[in-house]
Motif scaffolding. Sequence first.
Motif, PDB file in Angstrom:
ATOM      1  N   PRO A 262       0.831  -1.207   0.000  1.00  0.00           N
ATOM      2  CA  PRO A 262       0.000   0.000   0.000  1.00  0.00           C
ATOM      3  C   PRO A 262       0.865   1.257   0.000  1.00  0.00           C
ATOM      4  CG  PRO A 262      -0.680  -1.537   1.720  1.00  0.00           C
ATOM      5  CD  PRO A 262       0.619  -2.037   1.198  1.00  0.00           C
ATOM      6  N   GLY A 263       0.304   2.349  -0.456  1.00  0.00           N
ATOM      7  CA  GLY A 263       1.002   3.627  -0.397  1.00  0.00           C
ATOM      8  C   GLY A 263       0.787   4.316   0.934  1.00  0.00           C
ATOM      9  N   SER A 264       1.449   5.448   1.107  1.00  0.00           N
ATOM     10  CA  SER A 264       1.347   6.220   2.350  1.00  0.00           C
ATOM     11  C   SER A 264       0.547   7.496   2.116  1.00  0.00           C
ATOM     12  CB  SER A 264       2.743   6.573   2.883  1.00  0.00           C
ATOM     13  OG  SER A 264       3.398   5.415   3.368  1.00  0.00           O
ATOM     14  N   ALA A 265      -0.535   7.634   2.857  1.00  0.00           N
ATOM     15  CA  ALA A 265      -1.432   8.785   2.730  1.00  0.00           C
ATOM     16  C   ALA A 265      -1.207   9.759   3.884  1.00  0.00           C
ATOM     17  CB  ALA A 265      -2.884   8.316   2.743  1.00  0.00           C
ATOM     18  N   MET A 266      -1.709  10.965   3.686  1.00  0.00           N
ATOM     19  CA  MET A 266      -1.894  11.907   4.787  1.00  0.00           C
ATOM     20  C   MET A 266      -3.382  12.265   4.789  1.00  0.00           C
ATOM     21  SD  MET A 266      -0.167  15.614   5.711  1.00  0.00           S
ATOM     22  CE  MET A 266      -1.022  16.475   4.375  1.00  0.00           C
ATOM     23  N   HIS A 267      -4.195  11.397   5.375  1.00  0.00           N
ATOM     24  CA  HIS A 267      -5.624  11.666   5.447  1.00  0.00           C
ATOM     25  C   HIS A 267      -5.855  12.929   6.272  1.00  0.00           C
ATOM     26  CE1 HIS A 267      -6.119   7.045   4.948  1.00  0.00           C
ATOM     27  NE2 HIS A 267      -5.972   7.641   3.776  1.00  0.00           N
ATOM     28  N   ILE A 268      -6.751  13.784   5.786  1.00  0.00           N
ATOM     29  CA  ILE A 268      -7.018  15.064   6.447  1.00  0.00           C
ATOM     30  C   ILE A 268      -8.479  15.103   6.875  1.00  0.00           C
ATOM     31  CG2 ILE A 268      -6.839  17.560   6.274  1.00  0.00           C
ATOM     32  CD1 ILE A 268      -5.062  17.128   3.770  1.00  0.00           C
ATOM     33  N   HIS A 269      -8.712  15.200   8.182  1.00  0.00           N
ATOM     34  CA  HIS A 269     -10.066  15.341   8.729  1.00  0.00           C
ATOM     35  C   HIS A 269     -10.392  16.828   8.871  1.00  0.00           C
ATOM     36  CE1 HIS A 269     -10.663  11.045  10.102  1.00  0.00           C
ATOM     37  NE2 HIS A 269      -9.382  11.071   9.763  1.00  0.00           N
ATOM     38  N   HIS A 270     -11.599  17.205   8.454  1.00  0.00           N
ATOM     39  CA  HIS A 270     -12.000  18.612   8.452  1.00  0.00           C
ATOM     40  C   HIS A 270     -13.286  18.822   9.237  1.00  0.00           C
ATOM     41  CE1 HIS A 270      -9.283  19.745   5.138  1.00  0.00           C
ATOM     42  NE2 HIS A 270      -9.644  18.612   4.560  1.00  0.00           N
ATOM     43  N   SER A 271     -13.314  19.901   9.988  1.00  0.00           N
ATOM     44  CA  SER A 271     -14.575  20.456  10.477  1.00  0.00           C
ATOM     45  C   SER A 271     -14.435  21.967  10.448  1.00  0.00           C
ATOM     46  CB  SER A 271     -14.913  19.955  11.888  1.00  0.00           C
ATOM     47  OG  SER A 271     -13.863  20.242  12.795  1.00  0.00           O
ATOM     48  N   VAL A 272     -15.571  22.663  10.570  1.00  0.00           N
ATOM     49  CA  VAL A 272     -15.578  24.129  10.546  1.00  0.00           C
ATOM     50  C   VAL A 272     -16.452  24.614  11.693  1.00  0.00           C
ATOM     51  CG1 VAL A 272     -16.051  26.198   9.190  1.00  0.00           C
ATOM     52  CG2 VAL A 272     -15.304  24.106   8.026  1.00  0.00           C
ATOM     53  N   LEU A 273     -15.907  25.515  12.506  1.00  0.00           N
ATOM     54  CA  LEU A 273     -16.613  26.033  13.675  1.00  0.00           C
ATOM     55  C   LEU A 273     -17.089  27.457  13.438  1.00  0.00           C
ATOM     56  CD1 LEU A 273     -14.171  24.862  16.518  1.00  0.00           C
ATOM     57  CD2 LEU A 273     -15.954  23.542  15.345  1.00  0.00           C
ATOM     58  N   ASP A 274     -18.145  27.828  14.131  1.00  0.00           N
ATOM     59  CA  ASP A 274     -18.561  29.227  14.208  1.00  0.00           C
ATOM     60  C   ASP A 274     -17.583  29.952  15.138  1.00  0.00           C
ATOM     61  OD1 ASP A 274     -19.956  31.555  15.549  1.00  0.00           O
ATOM     62  OD2 ASP A 274     -21.481  31.032  14.065  1.00  0.00           O
ATOM     63  N   ARG A 275     -16.951  31.016  14.648  1.00  0.00           N
ATOM     64  CA  ARG A 275     -15.905  31.680  15.439  1.00  0.00           C
ATOM     65  C   ARG A 275     -16.439  32.260  16.744  1.00  0.00           C
ATOM     66  NH1 ARG A 275     -11.972  35.792  12.783  1.00  0.00           N
ATOM     67  NH2 ARG A 275     -10.788  35.215  14.629  1.00  0.00           N
ATOM     68  N   LYS A 276     -17.696  32.708  16.748  1.00  0.00           N
ATOM     69  CA  LYS A 276     -18.251  33.340  17.949  1.00  0.00           C
ATOM     70  C   LYS A 276     -18.700  32.311  18.978  1.00  0.00           C
ATOM     71  CE  LYS A 276     -19.834  37.639  15.754  1.00  0.00           C
ATOM     72  NZ  LYS A 276     -21.013  38.496  15.424  1.00  0.00           N
ATOM     73  N   GLY A 278     -18.214  28.767  18.710  1.00  0.00           N
ATOM     74  CA  GLY A 278     -17.437  27.537  18.787  1.00  0.00           C
ATOM     75  C   GLY A 278     -18.206  26.299  18.371  1.00  0.00           C
ATOM     76  N   GLN A 279     -19.435  26.491  17.869  1.00  0.00           N
ATOM     77  CA  GLN A 279     -20.255  25.353  17.461  1.00  0.00           C
ATOM     78  C   GLN A 279     -19.805  24.809  16.106  1.00  0.00           C
ATOM     79  OE1 GLN A 279     -22.756  23.984  19.490  1.00  0.00           O
ATOM     80  NE2 GLN A 279     -21.721  25.383  20.899  1.00  0.00           N
ATOM     81  N   ASN A 280     -19.898  23.512  15.959  1.00  0.00           N
ATOM     82  CA  ASN A 280     -19.547  22.851  14.708  1.00  0.00           C
ATOM     83  C   ASN A 280     -20.617  23.171  13.663  1.00  0.00           C
ATOM     84  OD1 ASN A 280     -18.864  21.103  12.630  1.00  0.00           O
ATOM     85  ND2 ASN A 280     -18.526  19.337  13.957  1.00  0.00           N
ATOM     86  N   LEU A 281     -20.205  23.827  12.572  1.00  0.00           N
ATOM     87  CA  LEU A 281     -21.165  24.217  11.540  1.00  0.00           C
ATOM     88  C   LEU A 281     -21.692  23.040  10.745  1.00  0.00           C
ATOM     89  CD1 LEU A 281     -19.473  27.463  10.133  1.00  0.00           C
ATOM     90  CD2 LEU A 281     -21.390  27.290  11.726  1.00  0.00           C
ATOM     91  N   PRO A 349     -22.527  14.490  16.931  1.00  0.00           N
ATOM     92  CA  PRO A 349     -22.755  15.764  16.233  1.00  0.00           C
ATOM     93  C   PRO A 349     -21.658  16.801  16.474  1.00  0.00           C
ATOM     94  CG  PRO A 349     -24.783  14.986  17.250  1.00  0.00           C
ATOM     95  CD  PRO A 349     -23.700  14.079  17.740  1.00  0.00           C
ATOM     96  N   GLU A 350     -21.114  16.868  17.697  1.00  0.00           N
ATOM     97  CA  GLU A 350     -20.116  17.896  17.996  1.00  0.00           C
ATOM     98  C   GLU A 350     -18.817  17.662  17.244  1.00  0.00           C
ATOM     99  OE1 GLU A 350     -19.529  18.315  22.157  1.00  0.00           O
ATOM    100  OE2 GLU A 350     -21.556  19.073  22.536  1.00  0.00           O
ATOM    101  N   SER A 351     -18.503  16.418  16.931  1.00  0.00           N
ATOM    102  CA  SER A 351     -17.243  16.112  16.246  1.00  0.00           C
ATOM    103  C   SER A 351     -17.469  15.643  14.809  1.00  0.00           C
ATOM    104  CB  SER A 351     -16.462  15.054  17.024  1.00  0.00           C
ATOM    105  OG  SER A 351     -17.230  13.882  17.203  1.00  0.00           O
ATOM    106  N   ARG A 352     -18.628  15.983  14.244  1.00  0.00           N
ATOM    107  CA  ARG A 352     -18.895  15.603  12.846  1.00  0.00           C
ATOM    108  C   ARG A 352     -17.825  16.224  11.951  1.00  0.00           C
ATOM    109  NH1 ARG A 352     -24.261  16.247  12.472  1.00  0.00           N
ATOM    110  NH2 ARG A 352     -24.630  13.991  12.566  1.00  0.00           N
TER     111      ARG A 352
END
Length: 457
Positions: A262-276, A278-281, A349-352
Amino acid sequence: MSRDSSDHWTDDLPPKAKAYLEGRRLDEVECIISDIPGIARGKAVPASKFARQDYFHLPDSIFYQTITGTWSDAAGAQGFLERDMILRPDMTTASAAPWTGDWTLQVIHDAFDRDGTPVPFSPRNVLKRVVGLYEARGWTPVVAPEMEFFLIARNLDPAQDIKPMVGRSGRPAAARQAYSMTAVDEFGPVIDDIYDFAEAQGFEIDGITQEGGAGQLEINLRHGNPVKLADEVFYFKRLIREAALRHDCFATFMAKPIAHEPGSAMHIHHSVLDRKTGQNLFSDADGAETAAFMHFIGGLQSHLPSAVAMQAPYVNSYRRYVRDHAAPINLEWGRDNRTTGIRVPLSGPESRRVENRVAGMDCNPYLGFAASLACGYLGMVNGITPRPVFEGDAYEGEPDVPEVLGQALDLFEEADALHEVLGRDFARVYSIMKRTEYEEFLQVISPWEREHLLLNV
């Protein structure tokens, strides 16, 4: 105004750097910056000199060099002048270099023009630009990288095949031992040094596991700010290489170092928060998936083909995208489905979050994160709807990931919307530099060609 030459500047170092130097005299500071391939460039200076300087100079030509050291013709209309940039330290990145023979710190620097404008093709500045676009909309992007790499036997002859390292048992590392604790134990001394170096540098490892390849390991990092995490991956590559060298082996971050593995990946997990708040959008008040979540996925599906040249930057990178071989061949998205290029892991939901499984470990982490975030950003801003969720084995579907670097560069060069997010001057320099590198590769005649074509065609 320069730093206090009495060395009181060390009082404001990050806690781990201060702890590393406690009771010791700092000898040297490595002033470093990532070039486009991700190689650390810079200068090592005596600590006393670093205390007196606010910046130092390097020529902008470091961003025009290919991985082989060849100069590309990317200097622009003014020509190849090798103008000096102003490199200023980001002291929050000050970190131990615990493998050195004396007491040394590393400090990552940012590149500026003479008028104080960030150099647009410096990889760290590219990522900062993309993060800034999120912040301007009241969003906070969060990433968590997974780093895969191989520990291999020392390879001093490029003509020789790469072989797995020999473990504590005296036997070469075996393949197809994913998640085996016995396999991890084989590399125990190297892993111990990785932990020790990471502790000295203040990095929090979320876990180390054996992957499917012979001598292949994965290190997961805690989620956080994309620039901070890119700094850590940048540091980690050197840290892991140094740990391996202590035990008479090499660490490689090539996307596909060993055939039939197998090859070597750099899997990237993404989430985006509301800056004010801190809630997960990606989750609403009831815990359901939001339009922003779907649009982020839609942005990855729509724009990642054009960004693959940044996440799979070398000819070797495309050997990783093999059907049924632990790397995606298309950009379907699925829930807890590791055959898809875009995966939604199991979570509350918080870590979606959304996982991009396309990026290879050979990419520059600043540019890998920037490309992925740029695609998601375009999806959220433009309300891009993804294709329906994929059910089943995505390897049975048709490929939509570019198959060779030349094809990926063609798509990148046509990606106007992506250039606008990443910066047009960066896109120009990156394209020219990678084309130069690709043309260099095309001049090399491989053993396969000599074996099968020499007397048969």
